[in-house]
Write an enzyme that holds these catalytic residues in place. Structure first.
Site, short mmCIF file in Angstrom:
data_model
loop_
_atom_site.label_atom_id
_atom_site.label_comp_id
_atom_site.label_asym_id
_atom_site.label_seq_id
_atom_site.Cartn_x
_atom_site.Cartn_y
_atom_site.Cartn_z
N ASP A 88 11.13 0.07 -0.46
CA ASP A 88 11.29 -1.34 -0.82
C ASP A 88 10.87 -1.52 -2.27
OD1 ASP A 88 8.51 -0.87 0.07
OD2 ASP A 88 8.23 -3.01 -0.26
N GLU A 151 5.99 -1.83 1.63
CA GLU A 151 4.77 -1.56 0.85
C GLU A 151 4.43 -2.70 -0.10
OE1 GLU A 151 2.29 0.14 -2.45
OE2 GLU A 151 4.24 -0.86 -2.53
#
Length: 466
Positions: A88, A151
């Site tokens: 991400d 994250e």
């Protein structure tokens, strides 16, 4: 001189990395779509890595689109080594000189959102495991590449993964600087809410709590001289402001700053801070409003001094303080702040001081996240092993560092640290969480050699040494 292993995979790595960068995998917080905890695009990146690993012949598992893993070697959770990466990314923001979702090579540098944080390292790790398979590297334990999808918005991805799987015996996460980071500051996210000032008709600022807010827009009720004064104050600073009249005593403000990672807010220009403090100096905010509190206690400096929480230690340095988001709805205004506090200190006194100041203004304080610090001693066998790999490839000594960034190492409870991929002496900044995020192609491939050697070593490192 070391014998390069990963150089022959260069074109394949870049071709697959181009596909991964093209996935606009900005994780969505509090996503309520069943089966997509961080949104469709984050899940798309997870599935892409799972599919690629399957093509390479690895065993794979997708953990409900929170995270996935690829494994080389036989064995389960009882003893394995791991490399943890995330796929991400933070929002792209403004100011790019190339398409942020197109991997672009220029003058020896790779540009694109995620190239340094952390898609580049994720692709390298998977190809390092492929090289281990191709070369028949001897292993005492299996090795996994674990890829997370959330994250950047709190690391709940690893919480979910490790609710299904035991922790690895040894691990590292290539999501920081070389040589190795054995100390990470605590990360504290606070959300302040109070009554909106009558003069504030609307406001929205920032894209993510862990980024310096590069933009802020607001509509304020004031006379024209006051509106011009606000704009002049902002334009006399490092930020830029455009003001336009929307009606009688009604003015719209668009402020542009410069984004930066929340671990180093001093490198950015915070548009929220400049707008709210300029309006305060122009006499707009009324006593007791949320905006008065924000201007007087929150939006000043990057160390939390006005709030009374500034502190430091010898191990990790000063507390940092970043205003990431602001908005107003239904008579309530809020700001969300990202605090990185020293590794040897506790968050409780910081929260207590912030709560006491907020109460004086009738504000409410919510703790969104409190991720404690990480510290692994420099003489730990894992640190020594990673250090040997770094020195053998670069010829440079291994001196562990501390940082304000937060990585998956926190989820490993002393079994892993952050290690690469960014070289601290790089010729140009890699612009983490900023426009024109980049890595030197030469250093990218140098990281690949270090990563390969480290993965090979962790696959055979004696367990009792850990």
């Amino acid at each position: 001189m070391f014998e390069p292993i990963m150089a022959k995979y260069r074109d394949e790595i870049l071709a697959d990395l181009k596909k991964l960068v093209a996935i606009q995998s900005v994780a969505v917080p509090d996503c309520d779509i069943e089966g997509y905890p961080f949104g469709y695009r984050s899940a798309e990146a997870i599935r892409f890595m799972t599919g690629l690993a399957h093509q390479f012949g690895f065993s794979t598992e997708n953990c409900d689109n929170f995270a996935c893993h690829a494994q080389l070697g036989e064995g389960g959770d009882e003893d394995y080594a791991a490399v943890l990466c995330h796929v991400d990314v933070v929002p792209v923001g403004e100011g790019w000189h190339s398409d942020p979702f197109t991997l672009t090579e220029k003058d020896g540098y790779l540009y694109g959102r995620g190239i340094a944080d952390d898609k580049g390292a994720a692709m390298i790790a998977l190809y390092c495991m492929k090289a281990m398979k191709d070369n028949g590297v001897p292993m005492k334990r299996p090795i996994r590449c674990i890829f997370g999808g959330g994250e950047e918005i709190g690391m709940d991805d690893m919480g979910h993964y490790f609710s299904r799987h035991a922790l690895p015996t040894f691990a590292f996460t290539p999501d920081a600087d070389y040589p190795a980071c054995n100390c990470e500051k605590g990360i504290l996210h606070l959300h302040f809410t109070g009554s909106t000032d009558p003069a504030l008709l609307s406001v929205r600022g920032g894209d993510a709590i862990n980024c310096v807010a590069e933009s802020c827009t607001a509509v304020i009720s004031c006379d024209e001289p006051t509106a011009n004064a606000i704009a002049s104050l902002i334009n006399a600073s490092d930020a830029e402001c455009v003001v336009s009249k929307e009606g009688e005593n009604r003015f719209a403000f668009a402020v542009k700053g410069v984004s930066s990672h929340a671990m180093c807010p001093e490198n950015g220009v915070n548009a929220i801070n400049y707008l709210l403090t300029a309006a305060e100096k122009a006499g707009v905010w009324s006593e007791g409003s949320a905006e008065a509190f924000f201007a007087e206690k929150i939006c000043i400096g990057t160390r939390g001094k006005a709030l009374g929480i500034d502190c430091s230690d010898e191990l990790s340095g000063e507390l940092t303080f970043n205003v990431g988001l602001t908005e107003a709805h239904d008579g309530k205004s809020s700001v969300s702040v990202d605090i990185r506090y020293p590794a040897t200190l506790d968050s409780k006194p910081i929260i207590a001081k912030a709560q006491a100041e907020a109460a004086k203004y009738g504000m409410t304080l919510e703790v969104l996240n409190d991720n404690p610090p990480l510290y692994v001693p420099a003489d730990h066998p894992l640190i020594r092993t990673l250090g040997d790999c770094f020195t053998e490839i670069t010829g440079k000594p291994m001196i562990p560092v501390s940082m304000g960034g937060g990585t998956y190492a926190r989820a490993l409870h002393g079994r892993g640290v952050a290690f690469g991929p960014v070289f601290s002496d790089a010729k140009q900044p890699c612009n983490l969480h900023m426009s024109d995020e980049n890595l030197s192609l030469d250093e990218f491939m140098l990281h690949a050699e270090i990563c390969y050697r480290a993965m090979c070593r962790l696959a055979v490192l004696d367990r009792e040494n850990g």
